[in-house]
Design a protein around this motif. Structure first.
Motif, mmCIF file in Angstrom:
data_model
loop_
_atom_site.group_PDB
_atom_site.id
_atom_site.type_symbol
_atom_site.label_atom_id
_atom_site.label_comp_id
_atom_site.label_asym_id
_atom_site.label_seq_id
_atom_site.Cartn_x
_atom_site.Cartn_y
_atom_site.Cartn_z
ATOM 1 N N UNK A 220 0.828 -1.207 0.000
ATOM 2 C CA UNK A 220 0.000 0.000 0.000
ATOM 3 C C UNK A 220 0.861 1.254 0.000
ATOM 4 N N UNK A 221 1.921 1.253 0.828
ATOM 5 C CA UNK A 221 2.832 2.394 0.869
ATOM 6 C C UNK A 221 3.406 2.678 -0.518
ATOM 7 N N UNK A 222 3.871 1.615 -1.170
ATOM 8 C CA UNK A 222 4.562 1.803 -2.441
ATOM 9 C C UNK A 222 3.590 2.209 -3.547
ATOM 10 N N UNK A 223 2.387 1.662 -3.537
ATOM 11 C CA UNK A 223 1.381 2.074 -4.529
ATOM 12 C C UNK A 223 1.108 3.565 -4.406
ATOM 13 N N UNK A 224 0.971 4.011 -3.169
ATOM 14 C CA UNK A 224 0.688 5.433 -2.936
ATOM 15 C C UNK A 224 1.859 6.299 -3.382
ATOM 16 N N UNK A 232 2.665 7.076 -13.852
ATOM 17 C CA UNK A 232 2.938 6.529 -15.178
ATOM 18 C C UNK A 232 4.237 5.762 -15.288
ATOM 19 N N UNK A 233 5.029 5.691 -14.215
ATOM 20 C CA UNK A 233 6.318 4.991 -14.239
ATOM 21 C C UNK A 233 6.120 3.565 -13.737
ATOM 22 N N UNK A 234 6.572 2.595 -14.506
ATOM 23 C CA UNK A 234 6.535 1.196 -14.091
ATOM 24 C C UNK A 234 7.845 0.843 -13.390
ATOM 25 N N UNK A 235 7.792 -0.033 -12.391
ATOM 26 C CA UNK A 235 9.027 -0.416 -11.684
ATOM 27 C C UNK A 235 10.136 -0.907 -12.599
ATOM 28 N N UNK A 236 9.756 -1.544 -13.714
ATOM 29 C CA UNK A 236 10.770 -2.050 -14.638
ATOM 30 C C UNK A 236 11.653 -0.933 -15.184
ATOM 31 N N UNK A 237 11.139 0.297 -15.143
ATOM 32 C CA UNK A 237 11.919 1.436 -15.637
ATOM 33 C C UNK A 237 13.155 1.698 -14.780
#
Length: 260
Positions: A220-224, A232-237
């Motif tokens: 939840x923390x990280x989603x927020x 718009x940034x995906x973690x894979x970036x």
């Protein structure tokens, strides 16, 4: 390495601050008390050098991540010194199974009871190492138990998940060591065969237990945080060090500095 940021950033549950800037914990059947000033001694000890991951060039990684996004640059600046510990993968898997819908003090208590550890304080003298009286139980040990036998842990619904993990690791259904090198999606799918293990627990196990630095646990923390500061940034970036980026962002957001 910044000892406080590394040990208190949510990646491990067997370390405590027992006095101001004095930390005590257990890993690999060893118990240790240390301070920031003991880092040179850590680097000379083969076990602790590996556990605290001194051989990874974190300054270079931090600089590379800082170039990817202005907010990540600020998060990296304010989180300097975080290392990803090289924890035992089985212990990491169990710890993050127990972490679900839980807080850190309760998780620490459950893990302590699982290891049958006493709450007696360790000596406060710095860099005192000794054998752990109660190391983390192996999967073969837990696999033969029942939910009723785990009741004293007071871990609730997580007992079933813990036993299923033990059985699947013990019989080779989930070959933890092999997951160090298989493709990340395959490793994640293997872990998610365990009842109660979803993407977040799987990625925590991959990052903190198997040192898969490309894993990026999302709670939840990280989603927020991602929605607010990295829309718009995906973690894979974040590339091969995405897990380190996750720790920087988590530390930044949790400590409230990002809000300012």
């Amino acid at each position: 390495m910044n000892l406080r940021r590394t040990l208190l950033c949510g990646q491990c549950f067997r370390w405590r601050e027992i006095a101001p800037d004095v930390f005590a914990g257990t890993a690999g059947g060893r118990r240790l008390v240390l301070t920031q000033q003991d880092l040179p001694k850590l680097e000379q000890n083969p076990f602790w050098r590996r556990y605290f991951d001194f051989d990874t060039d974190y300054e270079t990684l931090r600089g590379q991540l800082a170039e990817l996004h202005p907010n990540l640059r600020e998060a990296a600046r304010q989180s300097a010194g975080i290392h990803i510990l090289r924890q035992d993968p089985w212990e990491a898997l169990c710890s993050f199974i127990l972490s679900q819908n839980n807080n850190i003090p309760r998780i620490q208590g459950i893990v302590s009871r699982l290891c049958q550890e006493t709450e007696e304080p360790l000596p406060h003298a710095a860099f005192q190492e000794s054998a752990a009286a109660h190391p983390f139980p192996r999967p073969e040990t837990l696999a033969g138990l029942t939910e009723a036998q785990l009741a004293p842990l007071r871990c609730g619904f997580r007992a079933r998940y813990l036993l299923d993990a033990a059985q699947k690791v013990a019989d080779g259904t989930v070959p933890l060591e092999q997951l160090r090198t298989v493709p990340l999606a395959e490793a994640r799918a293997a872990l998610m065969q365990i009842v109660g293990v979803g993407p977040k627990v799987a990625d925590c196990t991959l990052l903190y237990g198997l040192h898969r630095m490309e894993a990026f646990p999302v709670d939840v923390w990280m989603k927020r945080a991602m929605a607010q500061w990295f829309p718009g940034v995906e973690p894979a970036a974040f590339g091969a060090a995405a897990g380190l980026a996750q720790q920087y962002i988590f530390n930044w957001a949790r400590n409230g500095v990002a809000a300012g």
